[in-house]
Design a protein around this motif. Structure first.
Motif, PDB file in Angstrom:
ATOM      1  N   ALA A  33       0.834  -0.827  -0.191  1.00  0.00           N
ATOM      2  CA  ALA A  33       0.110  -0.224  -0.045  1.00  0.00           C
ATOM      3  C   ALA A  33       1.088   1.358  -0.107  1.00  0.00           C
ATOM      4  O   ALA A  33       0.683   2.053  -0.805  1.00  0.00           O
ATOM      5  CB  ALA A  33      -1.143   0.074   1.441  1.00  0.00           C
ATOM      6  N   SER A  34       2.210   1.347   0.660  1.00  0.00           N
ATOM      7  CA  SER A  34       2.829   2.113   0.907  1.00  0.00           C
ATOM      8  C   SER A  34       3.281   2.829  -0.480  1.00  0.00           C
ATOM      9  O   SER A  34       3.881   3.972  -0.654  1.00  0.00           O
ATOM     10  CB  SER A  34       3.488   2.502   2.708  1.00  0.00           C
ATOM     11  N   LYS A  35       4.188   1.706  -1.065  1.00  0.00           N
ATOM     12  CA  LYS A  35       4.503   2.012  -2.499  1.00  0.00           C
ATOM     13  C   LYS A  35       3.108   2.431  -3.499  1.00  0.00           C
ATOM     14  O   LYS A  35       4.474   3.481  -3.687  1.00  0.00           O
ATOM     15  CB  LYS A  35       5.203   0.640  -3.079  1.00  0.00           C
ATOM     16  N   ILE A  36       2.725   2.305  -2.880  1.00  0.00           N
ATOM     17  CA  ILE A  36       1.195   2.260  -4.346  1.00  0.00           C
ATOM     18  C   ILE A  36       1.133   3.631  -3.939  1.00  0.00           C
ATOM     19  O   ILE A  36       1.230   4.412  -5.510  1.00  0.00           O
ATOM     20  CB  ILE A  36      -0.186   1.652  -3.725  1.00  0.00           C
ATOM     21  N   GLU A  37       1.206   4.072  -3.127  1.00  0.00           N
ATOM     22  CA  GLU A  37       0.753   5.424  -2.260  1.00  0.00           C
ATOM     23  C   GLU A  37       2.065   6.116  -3.038  1.00  0.00           C
ATOM     24  O   GLU A  37       1.818   7.250  -3.088  1.00  0.00           O
ATOM     25  CB  GLU A  37       0.744   5.725  -0.750  1.00  0.00           C
ATOM     26  N   TYR A  38       2.976   5.808  -3.246  1.00  0.00           N
ATOM     27  CA  TYR A  38       4.171   6.443  -3.393  1.00  0.00           C
ATOM     28  C   TYR A  38       4.506   7.008  -5.014  1.00  0.00           C
ATOM     29  O   TYR A  38       4.813   8.122  -4.886  1.00  0.00           O
ATOM     30  CB  TYR A  38       5.585   5.343  -3.201  1.00  0.00           C
ATOM     31  N   PHE A  39       4.239   6.341  -5.458  1.00  0.00           N
ATOM     32  CA  PHE A  39       3.843   6.657  -6.991  1.00  0.00           C
ATOM     33  C   PHE A  39       2.181   7.511  -7.402  1.00  0.00           C
ATOM     34  O   PHE A  39       2.285   7.339  -8.820  1.00  0.00           O
ATOM     35  CB  PHE A  39       3.952   5.242  -7.861  1.00  0.00           C
ATOM     36  N   ALA A  40       1.830   8.072  -6.359  1.00  0.00           N
ATOM     37  CA  ALA A  40       0.080   8.413  -6.482  1.00  0.00           C
ATOM     38  C   ALA A  40       0.844  10.247  -7.525  1.00  0.00           C
ATOM     39  O   ALA A  40       0.488  10.263  -8.542  1.00  0.00           O
ATOM     40  CB  ALA A  40      -0.677   8.819  -5.561  1.00  0.00           C
ATOM     41  N   PRO A  41       1.978  10.947  -7.004  1.00  0.00           N
ATOM     42  CA  PRO A  41       2.460  11.763  -8.122  1.00  0.00           C
ATOM     43  C   PRO A  41       2.364  11.591  -9.208  1.00  0.00           C
ATOM     44  O   PRO A  41       1.910  12.541 -10.311  1.00  0.00           O
ATOM     45  CB  PRO A  41       2.991  12.424  -7.249  1.00  0.00           C
ATOM     46  N   MET A  42       3.191  10.416  -9.953  1.00  0.00           N
ATOM     47  CA  MET A  42       3.641  10.496 -10.669  1.00  0.00           C
ATOM     48  C   MET A  42       2.381  10.028 -11.558  1.00  0.00           C
ATOM     49  O   MET A  42       2.418  10.673 -12.979  1.00  0.00           O
ATOM     50  CB  MET A  42       4.474   8.829 -10.785  1.00  0.00           C
ATOM     51  N   ARG A  43       1.056   9.349 -10.994  1.00  0.00           N
ATOM     52  CA  ARG A  43       0.152   8.948 -11.503  1.00  0.00           C
ATOM     53  C   ARG A  43      -1.138  10.123 -11.650  1.00  0.00           C
ATOM     54  O   ARG A  43      -1.188   9.901 -13.356  1.00  0.00           O
ATOM     55  CB  ARG A  43      -0.742   7.707 -10.413  1.00  0.00           C
ATOM     56  N   ARG A  44      -0.347  10.692 -10.473  1.00  0.00           N
ATOM     57  CA  ARG A  44      -1.296  12.166 -11.293  1.00  0.00           C
ATOM     58  C   ARG A  44      -0.911  13.073 -12.515  1.00  0.00           C
ATOM     59  O   ARG A  44      -1.266  13.502 -13.235  1.00  0.00           O
ATOM     60  CB  ARG A  44      -1.456  12.672 -10.512  1.00  0.00           C
ATOM     61  N   GLU A  45       0.684  13.056 -12.445  1.00  0.00           N
ATOM     62  CA  GLU A  45       1.423  13.759 -13.353  1.00  0.00           C
ATOM     63  C   GLU A  45       0.512  13.354 -15.014  1.00  0.00           C
ATOM     64  O   GLU A  45       0.241  14.338 -15.892  1.00  0.00           O
ATOM     65  CB  GLU A  45       2.760  13.263 -13.370  1.00  0.00           C
ATOM     66  N   GLU A  46       0.981  11.636 -15.141  1.00  0.00           N
ATOM     67  CA  GLU A  46       0.806  11.220 -16.369  1.00  0.00           C
ATOM     68  C   GLU A  46      -0.625  11.171 -16.893  1.00  0.00           C
ATOM     69  O   GLU A  46      -0.818  11.240 -18.006  1.00  0.00           O
ATOM     70  CB  GLU A  46       0.683   9.390 -16.709  1.00  0.00           C
ATOM     71  N   VAL A  47      -1.380  11.340 -15.482  1.00  0.00           N
ATOM     72  CA  VAL A  47      -2.965  11.259 -16.172  1.00  0.00           C
ATOM     73  C   VAL A  47      -3.639  12.603 -16.621  1.00  0.00           C
ATOM     74  O   VAL A  47      -4.114  12.842 -17.970  1.00  0.00           O
ATOM     75  CB  VAL A  47      -3.738  10.729 -15.046  1.00  0.00           C
ATOM     76  N   GLY A  48      -2.643  13.451 -16.034  1.00  0.00           N
ATOM     77  CA  GLY A  48      -3.479  14.957 -16.390  1.00  0.00           C
ATOM     78  C   GLY A  48      -2.644  15.610 -18.446  1.00  0.00           C
ATOM     79  O   GLY A  48      -3.202  15.785 -18.932  1.00  0.00           O
ATOM     80  N   LEU A  49      -1.282  15.102 -18.401  1.00  0.00           N
ATOM     81  CA  LEU A  49      -1.117  14.478 -19.467  1.00  0.00           C
ATOM     82  C   LEU A  49      -2.474  14.305 -20.488  1.00  0.00           C
ATOM     83  O   LEU A  49      -2.310  15.011 -21.720  1.00  0.00           O
ATOM     84  CB  LEU A  49       0.217  14.446 -20.015  1.00  0.00           C
ATOM     85  N   LEU A  50      -2.226  13.291 -20.296  1.00  0.00           N
ATOM     86  CA  LEU A  50      -3.095  12.549 -20.743  1.00  0.00           C
ATOM     87  C   LEU A  50      -4.723  13.589 -21.455  1.00  0.00           C
ATOM     88  O   LEU A  50      -5.254  13.958 -22.557  1.00  0.00           O
ATOM     89  CB  LEU A  50      -3.567  10.644 -20.939  1.00  0.00           C
ATOM     90  N   VAL A  51      -5.012  13.568 -20.230  1.00  0.00           N
ATOM     91  CA  VAL A  51      -6.816  14.802 -20.398  1.00  0.00           C
ATOM     92  C   VAL A  51      -6.166  16.428 -20.837  1.00  0.00           C
ATOM     93  O   VAL A  51      -7.200  16.528 -21.825  1.00  0.00           O
ATOM     94  CB  VAL A  51      -6.686  14.770 -18.384  1.00  0.00           C
ATOM     95  N   ASP A  52      -4.638  16.258 -20.716  1.00  0.00           N
ATOM     96  CA  ASP A  52      -4.284  17.772 -22.082  1.00  0.00           C
ATOM     97  C   ASP A  52      -4.863  17.568 -23.314  1.00  0.00           C
ATOM     98  O   ASP A  52      -5.516  18.242 -23.989  1.00  0.00           O
ATOM     99  CB  ASP A  52      -2.836  17.853 -21.082  1.00  0.00           C
ATOM    100  N   SER A  53      -3.783  16.623 -23.339  1.00  0.00           N
ATOM    101  CA  SER A  53      -4.256  15.836 -25.037  1.00  0.00           C
ATOM    102  C   SER A  53      -5.581  15.971 -25.583  1.00  0.00           C
ATOM    103  O   SER A  53      -5.496  15.754 -26.582  1.00  0.00           O
ATOM    104  CB  SER A  53      -2.912  14.879 -25.422  1.00  0.00           C
TER     105      SER A  53
END
Ligand code: HEM
Length: 391
Positions: free
Chosen positions: A120-140
């Motif tokens: 669970a902690s490792k999954i949480e650790y990558f949350a900012p990375m996921r937000r960034e990648e999904v943000g890029l998709l939403v922008d495109s």
């Protein structure tokens, strides 16, 4: 006496199943979409059905109750994996958590995965990375919406998942020295391909489908890339020693010097049937997801709220709904998979309204599938996004 023991009248019999031909057994009955053919056969022969795939005995499990017997009640007996050519050639001789046989080696790799990589902690650790990648998709997608473009959602989401996976595993979405995309695709194709050599071993030497050649060249190319990734990480680790561990490769390298340890399946009787030693157990989740007793006769309808007001959940405790499998070999990436799927889907429907192009109606959408490791759509999903948040 050297005479084989004669079957007595009251000895448990094999489960019912279609008659098998010499050498190929029932292989000719599988067709291009085996999950569908097996579903049809199970309607005739029952939820625990025996077959022969070439020379390999197989038991096909097609109802929630039967799945519970194999994945829960007798889970330990069936927790191994068959030795397939794919695991031999593409996974360093059946190494790793997915393909290895049940035993101390699998237990220690599985523990490493769940505790060190997929916690669970490792999954949480990558949350900012996921937000960034999904943000890029939403922008495109916003740009596509403004230009009223048709979007290939399968491709866009596939790229997104690949970027996220690469960043989790080795810290960057792309590397100038290699391209993992075609290799990842080839790995999925090869691991999901129906390989005749796994069922009729003496044909293996002839490589009739050309799969062995492809697997060997995949393995060579992948090994070169992994070597590069590991060397880069080792170099960086030397001068970034005190920094917190980052990606999966960092974690695995840090564990390198810890000791790693490297069941006999037995004949058994289930539901009154004799299940042969080493039989390949095929739990047909596709058929289970259409069992009219659990899903009523509208199983083919898309009703995401179907189990919403019941206690049935998808984590492997309820055998009518098994997206992640169940038992010892159930998916250890379930939490990560659910986190990503929910986040991406929620963003796509929260930010956009979607329309099918060229006046295609929802019930005309081509939902056909191809057989493979994850049974993907035969044709990509395409749709036109309309941004809906700016009003
Ligand atoms: C929505 C996404 C996912 C779905 C639907 C899914 C589904 C499954 C299923 C059905 C199995 C086989 C279970 C069995 O044999 O009984 C499995 C195994 C496995 N999955 Fe997933 N999975 C997903 C995501 C992930 C992720 C994100 C990871 C890791 C990063 C992962 C890692 C594994 C591994 C290592 C196994 C093999 C476990 C073993 O043999 O011990 N999965 N998955």
């Amino acid at each position: 006496s050297f005479r084989p023991r004669r079957q007595r009248k009251n000895d448990p019999q094999l489960p019912p199943g279609p008659p098998a031909l010499p050498i190929i057994g029932n292989l000719h009955m599988l067709g291009k979409l085996p999950h569908r053919s097996l579903h049809q056969l199970a309607k005739k022969y029952g939820p625990i059905m025996s077959m022969r795939l070439g020379s390999v005995p197989a038991i096909v499990v097609s109802s929630p109750q039967a799945a519970e017997l194999f994945l829960k009640t007798h889970d330990l007996l069936f927790a191994s994996r068959p030795m397939l050519q794919a695991s031999l050639y593409m996974s360093y001789g059946n190494k790793g958590v997915v393909f290895s046989e049940y035993g101390p080696y699998w237990r220690s790799v599985r523990k490493l995965c769940t505790l060190q990589l997929l916690s669970a902690s490792k999954i949480e650790y990558f949350a900012p990375m996921r937000r960034e990648e999904v943000g890029l998709l939403v922008d495109s997608l916003k740009k596509a919406a403004a230009a009223r473009e048709v979007v290939d959602i399968s491709l866009a989401v596939g790229d997104l998942i690949q970027n996220m996976t690469c960043r989790m595993v080795f810290g960057e979405a792309k590397n100038s020295e290699f391209d993992l995309k075609p290799l990842a695709k080839e790995a999925l194709n090869l691991a999901g391909a129906f390989n005749i050599a796994d069922c009729v071993p003496f044909l293996g030497a002839f490589d009739l489908q050309g799969l062995t050649k492809r697997m060997k060249s995949f393995s060579k190319a992948m090994d070169t890339i992994l070597e590069k990734i590991i060397c880069e990480h080792e170099r960086e680790a030397r001068w970034k020693k005190k920094q917190q561990m980052k990606d999966f490769v960092d974690v695995l390298l840090s564990l390198m010097n810890q000791p790693m340890t490297s069941n006999e399946e037995e004949e058994t009787i289930i539901d009154g049937y004799h299940i042969p030693k080493n039989a390949r157990i095929i739990v047909n989740a596709w058929a289970i997801g259409r069992d009219p007793n659990a899903w009523s006769d509208n199983a083919e309808e898309f009703l995401p709220e179907r189990f919403a007001d019941t206690s049935i959940d998808l984590r492997g405790h309820d055998f009518q709904l098994l997206p992640f499998g169940s038992g010892r070999r159930g998916c250890p990436g379930m939490q990560l998979g659910l986190t990503i799927t929910r986040f991406v889907l929620a963003q796509l429907v929260h930010c956009f309204n979607w329309e099918l192009p060229d006046g295609v109606l929802p019930n005309e959408l081509d939902m056909s599938e191809i057989f493979g490791l994850s049974m993907p759509r035969a044709n990509h999903l395409v749709a036109v996004p309309k941004y809906r948040l700016r009003v």
